[in-house]
Design an enzyme around this catalytic site. Structure first.
Site, PDB file in Angstrom:
ATOM      1  N   GLU A  96      22.416  36.456  28.780  1.00 28.49           N
ATOM      2  CA  GLU A  96      23.689  36.318  28.071  1.00 28.49           C
ATOM      3  C   GLU A  96      23.760  35.078  27.187  1.00 28.49           C
ATOM      4  O   GLU A  96      24.781  34.815  26.563  1.00 28.49           O
ATOM      5  CB  GLU A  96      24.848  36.290  29.087  1.00 28.49           C
ATOM      6  N   THR A 192      27.716  30.129  35.774  1.00 33.72           N
ATOM      7  CA  THR A 192      27.054  30.977  34.771  1.00 33.72           C
ATOM      8  C   THR A 192      27.326  30.472  33.354  1.00 33.72           C
ATOM      9  O   THR A 192      26.654  30.873  32.413  1.00 33.72           O
ATOM     10  CB  THR A 192      27.542  32.434  34.859  1.00 33.72           C
ATOM     11  N   ALA A 209      36.013  33.349  41.710  1.00 33.99           N
ATOM     12  CA  ALA A 209      37.405  33.701  42.016  1.00 33.99           C
ATOM     13  C   ALA A 209      37.577  35.126  42.537  1.00 33.99           C
ATOM     14  O   ALA A 209      38.654  35.488  42.982  1.00 33.99           O
ATOM     15  CB  ALA A 209      38.291  33.485  40.780  1.00 33.99           C
ATOM     16  N   GLU A 210      36.524  35.955  42.507  1.00 29.82           N
ATOM     17  CA  GLU A 210      36.625  37.262  43.171  1.00 29.82           C
ATOM     18  C   GLU A 210      36.448  37.108  44.678  1.00 29.82           C
ATOM     19  O   GLU A 210      36.926  37.913  45.460  1.00 29.82           O
ATOM     20  CB  GLU A 210      35.547  38.216  42.642  1.00 29.82           C
ATOM     21  N   ASP A 337      43.361  40.486  37.487  1.00 32.07           N
ATOM     22  CA  ASP A 337      42.103  39.841  37.083  1.00 32.07           C
ATOM     23  C   ASP A 337      42.088  39.583  35.577  1.00 32.07           C
ATOM     24  O   ASP A 337      41.044  39.646  34.931  1.00 32.07           O
ATOM     25  CB  ASP A 337      40.882  40.685  37.512  1.00 32.07           C
ATOM     26  N   LYS A 364      41.224  38.849  28.450  1.00 33.20           N
ATOM     27  CA  LYS A 364      41.131  40.182  29.027  1.00 33.20           C
ATOM     28  C   LYS A 364      42.397  41.009  28.825  1.00 33.20           C
ATOM     29  O   LYS A 364      42.332  42.224  28.727  1.00 33.20           O
ATOM     30  CB  LYS A 364      40.864  40.069  30.534  1.00 33.20           C
ATOM     31  N   ASN A 427      35.672  40.707  27.313  1.00 32.13           N
ATOM     32  CA  ASN A 427      35.134  39.941  28.434  1.00 32.13           C
ATOM     33  C   ASN A 427      34.464  38.671  27.902  1.00 32.13           C
ATOM     34  O   ASN A 427      34.982  38.038  26.993  1.00 32.13           O
ATOM     35  CB  ASN A 427      34.216  40.836  29.273  1.00 32.13           C
ATOM     36  N   MET A 689      19.329  40.637  47.808  1.00 28.14           N
ATOM     37  CA  MET A 689      19.984  41.568  48.721  1.00 28.14           C
ATOM     38  C   MET A 689      19.980  40.939  50.117  1.00 28.14           C
ATOM     39  O   MET A 689      19.041  41.092  50.892  1.00 28.14           O
ATOM     40  CB  MET A 689      19.233  42.910  48.708  1.00 28.14           C
TER      41      MET A 689
HETATM   42 CA    CA Z   1      37.477  37.716  37.649  1.00 30.70          CA
END
Ligand code: CA
Length: 728
Positions: A96, A192, A209-210, A337, A364, A427, A689
């Site tokens: 990104e 990130t 924050a999730e 969100d 958003k 986003n 994982m």
């Molecule tokens: Ca979020």
């Protein structure tokens, strides 16, 4: 002192340069230390943007307009762009970052917070740096192990890492100079976003924050990594002082906007600053783009009470001290969100006949905001996408949205299918602004999402997985084939050229896949954008006429940059899939799923004749679902667990996305012991994982396996072309 050294720099010469080197870092005005020659060069570049030969920061300069003054490539010749060089990268995960180029050297970050440097004209590799992030940290990343870029300052390069470190590297060698842990490593924080350098400080925020963290931004001494100030963007759980720059505004005003009852006191409240941090050189202040609350659900987070400062806000701080100056809250009492973390652009606009310093923001929630930088007052807020149903507009007198009462699902107790949903109308993908056209180029999207009040035990706060206070399982795509296809069809993308002067869309280009790439614009009357379907395109900036359409084999979600070396202008970007949408929306990504995920740096020039490496052979994965032997009750239990813990990485209905494993064709699917070894025992933790033993029993894992077997059979029978498994 700063001024005296600056004068010395203007005069130049070895003696004066020596005097500058000898200057004490403590001998300073307003708390900032003297800058050395290389740092002063960086500061000048960031303030002015320079000639355009350099692309000095991810957003080009302090204004972050992503606008280049270069005109060698223009609407007259852009169709002649070809490949100058390419370099394949090592990790097939999301890429990104925007390449930063100074003095002919390109600096770029990659998945897993790695950094590399290249001769920007030839592609000769110069160095690479791997912070060696432990693989199991990936479970705390909502949206893949991505990184959106580095900051360059003097003789240093800065990068933030997925495990929360801020690292200074030597610009010439790539060797680590210092590293500081910026977060509590026991909590699900990640980094990130790109650091930003202001005066002699490097600023970094965080994400999480999730899951449940408390957001903040910290300024560190660029030379030593020592903390200068910290500003929290959500309150202290006890409403006590932190000894931070944010103490006063919380004590006097912000604490009162949070209920004394609510889950924020255990969750941290969210409000992470995971992307936009922008310095205003004109007003000497910093703007933070603040994220969503934790949990999302305002009803459980803050008992449905209060605006919850500073969630979903732009916050202005004094640059030297981090003291609060003003804020504007785009979504008061945030519950969907609707982050305000999206890139912020600084510009000047004539408002009612008066030249005004403004900031542009397309968060958003679907509205484009024009804000007066001097005082935080809302000048205008207009939709930049067609479909918005949570609010009908903004009251410009109060600055508040005019909400649809049905949107607050925790008040009505009824589900609400919102558009935009949590993936947003825009986003992280960078937008750009062209002063010549006055237009802002936004990678927009329309992705609906259902919200349900947190009802059952499974949706309660857990030590692993999303903790958002709304049932994720309840939002899984329907089993009805027609409804499934309709939901997919409702998901679209669009490049929007928005005119802040009129509050209207000037032109737009529709993209069949929602997740379209960041933009860059130039004085050559051009806008550049990649698509997640693997095209790299250029349009006229004034009218949107397509002038270039190159096949790049793999998706493009990052934003390009442009630079000039030895009189030749280049355009650089990275290919890959990546980010939240392709992770979660396997089938909704449509054709995106079939595009190979190739992590690659690509550099173009006029008349470039290099060729891409041969594309990887398309592999048709054997799709032989094991027979369904589980009971309906077991499948239903597995569906609930899958929605809670697995969907955000392995896709809705377990339809893989092409860059995390498609569980429907997993080699472990037919074998209960092998499945349990991964899900419960953590056999693949180095690949991200981790063991889910803290939240899943072996019986739960077996139920999830039953559900994935059911999905594999169902999708093969009902959506064979749209959901066929693709190789990574
Ligand atoms: Ca979020």
């Amino acid at each position: 002192m700063a001024k005296r050294v600056w004068t010395a720099a203007l005069l130049g010469g070895a003696t004066l340069a020596l005097a500058s080197c000898n200057a004490s870092k403590n001998d300073s005005l307003s708390g900032t230390a003297a800058l050395d020659e290389a740092e002063k060069a960086s500061e000048t570049l960031l303030k002015t943007g320079g000639s355009g030969d350099d692309w000095g920061a991810i957003g080009f300069s302090y204004d972050e307009q992503r606008f280049s003054p270069l005109t060698d490539i223009s609407d007259k010749n852009v169709g002649e762009l070809g490949i100058a060089w390419t370099a394949d990268l090592e990790d097939a995960r999301g890429q990104e970052a925007t390449p930063v180029v100074v003095d002919g050297v390109m600096y770029v970050s990659h998945a897993w917070s790695k950094v590399s440097a290249w001769d920007a004209a030839t592609g000769k590799p110069l160095w690479k740096f791997d912070p060696k992030v432990p693989g199991e940290r990936a479970v705390h990343a909502c949206c893949d192990v991505v990184n959106r870029g580095v900051a360059l300052w003097g003789d240093k390069v800065f990068v933030g890492t997925i495990d929360g470190r801020l690292i200074a590297l030597d610009r010439k060698s790539g060797n680590e100079l210092w590293s500081t842990q910026t977060v509590d490593a026991d909590k699900p924080y990640t980094i990130t976003g790109a650091p930003r350098v202001v005066k002699d400080m490097v600023l970094i925020g965080n994400g999480g924050a999730e899951f449940g963290v408390r957001g903040y931004v910290t300024a560190y001494d660029a030379d030593t990594g020592k903390e200068r100030w910290r500003f929290y963007t959500a309150p202290n759980p006890t409403k006590a002082k932190d000894g931070a720059a944010s103490d006063e505004i919380f004590a006097t005003k912000a604490n009162a906007t949070w209920s004394d009852k609510g889950e924020w006191q255990t969750s941290g409240g969210g409000g992470t600053v995971w992307d936009a941090i922008v310095y205003d050189k004109d007003l000497d202040q910093i703007y933070l783009g603040v994220g969503n609350g934790n949990p999302w659900n305002h009803g459980t987070r803050s008992n449905g009470e209060g605006d919850n400062w500073f969630l979903s806000s732009i916050v202005a701080l004094d640059a030297a001290t981090g003291q609060y100056k003003w804020h504007y809250q785009e979504t008061p009492g945030e519950t969907w969100d609707y982050t305000a973390t999206q890139p912020i652009i600084l510009a000047e606009q004539t408002v009612n006949g008066t030249p005004t310093k403004v900031l542009y923001h397309a968060p958003k929630n679907g509205f484009f905001f024009t804000i007066d930088r001097s005082n935080g007052k809302l000048i205008d807020a207009k939709p930049f996408v067609d479909r918005i149903n949570w609010a009908t507009g903004y009251d410009l007198a109060t600055g508040r949205p005019i909400e649809n009462p049905e949107a607050r699902f925790y008040k009505t107790g009824k589900p609400f299918i919102a558009i935009p949903g949590a993936l947003g109308a825009h986003n992280w993908h960078p937008m750009s602004y062209n002063p010549a056209t006055g237009l802002v180029y936004i990678p927009a999207q329309q992705i609906p999402q259902g919200y349900l009040q947190d009802m059952n035990e499974l949706d309660k706060r857990k030590v692993l997985g999303f903790n958002v206070g709304t049932s994720l399982t309840g939002t899984l795509l329907p089993d009805d084939k027609a409804a499934f296809r309709a939901a997919v069809a409702a998901t679209t993308g669009r490049l929007v050229a928005f005119d802040p002067r009129t509050g209207k869309v000037a032109w737009a280009v529709d993209h069949p896949a929602a997740w379209n790439g960041g933009t860059m614009t130039t004085a050559g009357n051009l806008v550049f954008q990649g698509t997640s379907l693997g095209r790299f395109r250029a349009y006229t900036a004034d009218t949107g006429k397509q002038l270039l359409d190159l096949d790049m084999q793999s998706g493009i979600v990052s934003a390009p940059s442009t630079f000039r070396v030895n009189g030749v202008q280049y355009v650089a970007f990275m290919t890959s899939k990546g980010g939240a949408f392709p992770l979660v929306a396997g089938v909704a990504g449509g054709a995106t799923r079939k595009i190979p995920n190739i992590p690659r740096l690509v550099v173009l020039k006029i008349g470039g004749t290099a060729k891409l490496p041969a594309p990887p052979a398309t592999t048709t994965l054997a799709w032989n679902p094991p027979p369904m032997t589980a009971s309906a009750a077991q499948v239903a239990a597995g569906k609930a667990q899958f929605g809670r813990y697995c969907m955000v990485c392995h896709g809705d209905s377990a339809i893989g996305n092409g860059f995390t494993p498609d569980l429907r064709v997993s080699g472990t699917l037919a074998n209960a012991d092998a499945w349990k070894a991964v899900v419960v025992d953590g056999a693949l933790k180095e690949r991200g994982m981790v063991s889910f033993a803290k939240v899943l029993t072996p019986q739960d894992a077996e139920a999830i396996r039953a559900y994935v077997i059911e999905r594999s059979n169902w999708t093969k029978a009902n959506l064979p072309e749209a959901s066929a498994p693709v190789g990574r």
